[in-house]
Write an enzyme that holds these catalytic residues in place. Sequence first.
Site, PDB file in Angstrom:
ATOM      1  N   ASN A 199       1.528  19.633 -20.986  1.00 56.68           N
ATOM      2  CA  ASN A 199       1.150  19.519 -22.250  1.00 56.68           C
ATOM      3  C   ASN A 199       0.964  19.266 -23.126  1.00 56.68           C
ATOM      4  OD1 ASN A 199       1.063  16.702 -20.680  1.00 56.68           O
ATOM      5  ND2 ASN A 199      -1.464  17.321 -20.320  1.00 56.68           N
ATOM      6  N   ARG A 246       0.993  -0.877   0.181  1.00 62.76           N
ATOM      7  CA  ARG A 246       0.132   0.566  -0.060  1.00 62.76           C
ATOM      8  C   ARG A 246       0.857   1.424  -0.112  1.00 62.76           C
ATOM      9  NH1 ARG A 246      -3.008  -2.979   4.003  1.00 62.76           N
ATOM     10  NH2 ARG A 246      -4.769  -3.787   2.634  1.00 62.76           N
ATOM     11  N   GLU A 267      12.056  19.289 -24.594  1.00 59.13           N
ATOM     12  CA  GLU A 267      11.172  19.260 -23.037  1.00 59.13           C
ATOM     13  C   GLU A 267      11.433  20.518 -22.315  1.00 59.13           C
ATOM     14  OE1 GLU A 267       8.206  17.572 -22.453  1.00 59.13           O
ATOM     15  OE2 GLU A 267       8.438  15.584 -23.470  1.00 59.13           O
ATOM     16  N   ARG A 306      -1.905  21.854 -14.221  1.00 63.32           N
ATOM     17  CA  ARG A 306      -1.208  21.006 -14.586  1.00 63.32           C
ATOM     18  C   ARG A 306      -1.203  20.776 -16.282  1.00 63.32           C
ATOM     19  NH1 ARG A 306       1.438  15.779 -11.818  1.00 63.32           N
ATOM     20  NH2 ARG A 306       3.082  15.892 -12.958  1.00 63.32           N
ATOM     21  N   HIS A 364       9.515  10.112 -27.580  1.00 67.61           N
ATOM     22  CA  HIS A 364       8.843  11.028 -27.115  1.00 67.61           C
ATOM     23  C   HIS A 364       9.602  12.743 -27.378  1.00 67.61           C
ATOM     24  CE1 HIS A 364       6.062  12.676 -24.954  1.00 67.61           C
ATOM     25  NE2 HIS A 364       6.536  13.134 -24.170  1.00 67.61           N
ATOM     26  N   LYS A 377       8.235  23.326 -13.172  1.00 71.58           N
ATOM     27  CA  LYS A 377       7.242  21.955 -13.243  1.00 71.58           C
ATOM     28  C   LYS A 377       6.685  21.567 -11.493  1.00 71.58           C
ATOM     29  CE  LYS A 377       6.206  17.242 -13.847  1.00 71.58           C
ATOM     30  NZ  LYS A 377       6.277  16.320 -14.673  1.00 71.58           N
ATOM     31  N   LYS A 392       3.954  11.350 -11.096  1.00 75.80           N
ATOM     32  CA  LYS A 392       3.322  10.386 -12.208  1.00 75.80           C
ATOM     33  C   LYS A 392       3.581   9.187 -12.079  1.00 75.80           C
ATOM     34  CE  LYS A 392       0.620  13.758 -15.182  1.00 75.80           C
ATOM     35  NZ  LYS A 392       0.237  14.655 -16.446  1.00 75.80           N
ATOM     36  N   HIS A 447       1.944  18.017 -26.933  1.00 77.47           N
ATOM     37  CA  HIS A 447       1.729  17.169 -26.946  1.00 77.47           C
ATOM     38  C   HIS A 447       0.073  16.064 -27.490  1.00 77.47           C
ATOM     39  CE1 HIS A 447       4.995  17.589 -23.627  1.00 77.47           C
ATOM     40  NE2 HIS A 447       5.348  16.213 -23.255  1.00 77.47           N
ATOM     41  N   HIS A 478       1.862  13.292 -29.161  1.00 78.69           N
ATOM     42  CA  HIS A 478       1.212  11.350 -29.428  1.00 78.69           C
ATOM     43  C   HIS A 478       0.970  11.119 -30.288  1.00 78.69           C
ATOM     44  CE1 HIS A 478       1.115  12.813 -24.095  1.00 78.69           C
ATOM     45  NE2 HIS A 478       1.944  12.077 -24.605  1.00 78.69           N
ATOM     46  N   GLU A 520      -3.812  17.560 -11.789  1.00 80.82           N
ATOM     47  CA  GLU A 520      -4.098  17.744 -13.332  1.00 80.82           C
ATOM     48  C   GLU A 520      -6.195  18.542 -12.945  1.00 80.82           C
ATOM     49  OE1 GLU A 520      -1.076  15.864 -16.124  1.00 80.82           O
ATOM     50  OE2 GLU A 520      -3.384  16.233 -17.768  1.00 80.82           O
TER      51      GLU A 520
HETATM   52  P1  NAD Z   1      14.174   5.852 -20.935  1.00 81.39           P
HETATM   53  O1  NAD Z   1      13.736   5.840 -19.793  1.00 81.39           O
HETATM   54  O2  NAD Z   1      14.473   5.030 -22.281  1.00 81.39           O
HETATM   55  O3  NAD Z   1      15.911   6.010 -21.251  1.00 81.39           O
HETATM   56  C1  NAD Z   1      16.175   5.956 -22.427  1.00 81.39           C
HETATM   57  C2  NAD Z   1      17.716   5.381 -22.335  1.00 81.39           C
HETATM   58  O4  NAD Z   1      18.867   5.924 -22.136  1.00 81.39           O
HETATM   59  C3  NAD Z   1      17.249   4.139 -22.110  1.00 81.39           C
HETATM   60  O5  NAD Z   1      18.084   2.894 -22.936  1.00 81.39           O
HETATM   61  C4  NAD Z   1      18.426   3.824 -20.873  1.00 81.39           C
HETATM   62  O6  NAD Z   1      19.121   2.814 -20.548  1.00 81.39           O
HETATM   63  C5  NAD Z   1      19.792   4.693 -21.317  1.00 81.39           C
HETATM   64  N1  NAD Z   1      20.856   5.931 -20.076  1.00 81.39           N
HETATM   65  C6  NAD Z   1      19.303   6.391 -19.289  1.00 81.39           C
HETATM   66  N2  NAD Z   1      19.736   6.919 -18.344  1.00 81.39           N
HETATM   67  C7  NAD Z   1      21.690   7.001 -19.584  1.00 81.39           C
HETATM   68  C8  NAD Z   1      22.629   7.580 -19.269  1.00 81.39           C
HETATM   69  N3  NAD Z   1      22.544   8.412 -18.389  1.00 81.39           N
HETATM   70  N4  NAD Z   1      24.166   7.096 -19.639  1.00 81.39           N
HETATM   71  C9  NAD Z   1      23.215   6.378 -20.990  1.00 81.39           C
HETATM   72  N5  NAD Z   1      22.186   5.935 -21.494  1.00 81.39           N
HETATM   73  C10 NAD Z   1      21.598   5.749 -20.802  1.00 81.39           C
HETATM   74  O7  NAD Z   1      13.397   6.834 -21.973  1.00 81.39           O
HETATM   75  P2  NAD Z   1      13.379   8.418 -20.928  1.00 81.39           P
HETATM   76  O8  NAD Z   1      13.117   9.287 -22.221  1.00 81.39           O
HETATM   77  O9  NAD Z   1      14.213   8.922 -19.819  1.00 81.39           O
HETATM   78  O10 NAD Z   1      12.178   8.664 -20.836  1.00 81.39           O
HETATM   79  C11 NAD Z   1      10.393   8.084 -21.269  1.00 81.39           C
HETATM   80  C12 NAD Z   1       9.312   7.593 -20.434  1.00 81.39           C
HETATM   81  O11 NAD Z   1       8.716   8.402 -19.802  1.00 81.39           O
HETATM   82  C13 NAD Z   1       8.524   7.299 -21.235  1.00 81.39           C
HETATM   83  O12 NAD Z   1       7.593   5.641 -21.051  1.00 81.39           O
HETATM   84  C14 NAD Z   1       7.430   7.755 -21.290  1.00 81.39           C
HETATM   85  O13 NAD Z   1       5.962   7.591 -21.254  1.00 81.39           O
HETATM   86  C15 NAD Z   1       7.802   8.464 -19.705  1.00 81.39           C
HETATM   87  N6  NAD Z   1       7.641   9.917 -19.025  1.00 81.39           N
HETATM   88  C16 NAD Z   1       7.026  10.272 -17.778  1.00 81.39           C
HETATM   89  C17 NAD Z   1       6.694  11.095 -17.348  1.00 81.39           C
HETATM   90  C18 NAD Z   1       5.848  11.507 -16.204  1.00 81.39           C
HETATM   91  O14 NAD Z   1       5.323  12.999 -15.796  1.00 81.39           O
HETATM   92  N7  NAD Z   1       5.428  10.518 -15.036  1.00 81.39           N
HETATM   93  C19 NAD Z   1       6.954  12.669 -18.012  1.00 81.39           C
HETATM   94  C20 NAD Z   1       7.331  12.513 -19.186  1.00 81.39           C
HETATM   95  C21 NAD Z   1       7.456  11.110 -19.848  1.00 81.39           C
HETATM   96  N1  GLY Z   2       4.212  15.281 -17.917  1.00 86.89           N
HETATM   97  C1  GLY Z   2       3.094  15.960 -17.699  1.00 86.89           C
HETATM   98  C2  GLY Z   2       3.226  15.989 -16.512  1.00 86.89           C
HETATM   99  O1  GLY Z   2       4.196  15.942 -15.294  1.00 86.89           O
HETATM  100  O2  GLY Z   2       2.135  16.342 -15.386  1.00 86.89           O
END
Ligand code: NAD
Ligand code: GLY
Length: 371
Positions: A251, A127, A191, A247, A271, A233, A149, A254, A258, A243
Amino acid sequence: MGSEASQPLTVELGDRSYPIHIRDGLLADRALLEATLKPLLRANQVAVITNPTVEALYGEALLSALPGRQVDVFSMPDGEAHKNLETYGAAMDFLMAHRHNRTTTIVALGGGVVGDLAGFVAATFQRGVDFVQVPTTLLAQVDSSVGGKTAVNHPAGKNMIGAFYQPRVVLIDTQTLTTLPPREYTAGLAEVVKYGVIADAEFFSWMEANAAALVARDPQILEHAIRTSCATKARVVAADEREASVRAILNFGHTFGHAIEKLTGYGAWLHGEAVSIGMVMAARFSHKLGLLDQGGPERIRDLLLSLGCPVALTQGLPASDMMDAMGMDKKATDGNIRFVVTPEIGSATLTANYADAALREVLDTFSQGQA
Ligand code: NAD
Ligand code: GLY
């Protein structure tokens, strides 16, 4: 810029408030890392969730700052395809097998994929247990690690299963970006541009002036960009954690982005790349609605271009497919989904007040690969 370096930012959420520490070389500074983590850990147990790529680079540094504890490392396979219920289940099995209890702390070491999955594990294991974000991609440092998120994907869609669950702390070591592949880094820059467009005209101008240094990953410039992005942020999340209203401005670009990701097959565009193209579309749409002046879309496109971000599609995507992918029924009447638009660089708002014809004009321009 130098004097701001050691001050943490705060995400103000009452008794769930938490700091964001931003420092070049934080992971290599064992004493500082240990001192930062120690007061946060409720008990002896720590579970690090990471992937093999990041573990090989930064696992040892993190583990060395957790002496004398039960530290178990769950290394999930690398990639968005693994941000799913199967990996979530495997992480839960791992925690049970290693007898973690309600006082354990889960540490996410990696990009947004690791952070989103680890956050959802933390939100639901017994939990909810304490959670620490150590983001290692630019996208994760300026966006996904802050704001709570958490999610995994379902075959029906991205981030379909998740929770709002805030970390106890976000630890950003900008030096980790030195190992990030160029494409991932550039996607993260999109971003960063977003924060300038939606909330901070001065920051936008600063990026225009420092584009070359951003591309070169100049440590001081980068730290300032990450700090400014996180500050915006944090402010937006503090105002509207779930949101319900403001918030949504995070986006910007986005809705278009998307749709591009969906239509081209997830992974064809990263992305941040899809968001970059989406922001240019959103800027053009804002101008078409009589909001943003003539020069606005050009400035946004030019900044993205100077950072190496894509600003146009490489293959045509018919406007009708884009409308469908954005959840718009072809036969529906005007203005049925809300878009984030920018009246001027440095501000953003939501609108549902537009004619489908205006939207279609923007989509038609881009469907022919123009920007
Ligand atoms: P990712 O986590 O897939 O990382 C990208 C690549 O870089 C991977 O292969 C990873 O292993 C590698 N990597 C990470 N750090 C590294 C480093 N320092 N040196 C070398 N390689 C490294 O991609 P991302 O762009 O970080 O994240 C994308 C994800 O984030 C998506 O799933 C998306 O939905 C999510 N997201 C979430 C939010 C939120 O608010 N929670 C917001 C935007 C995106
Ligand atoms: N990435 C958008 C949010 O965190 O709301």
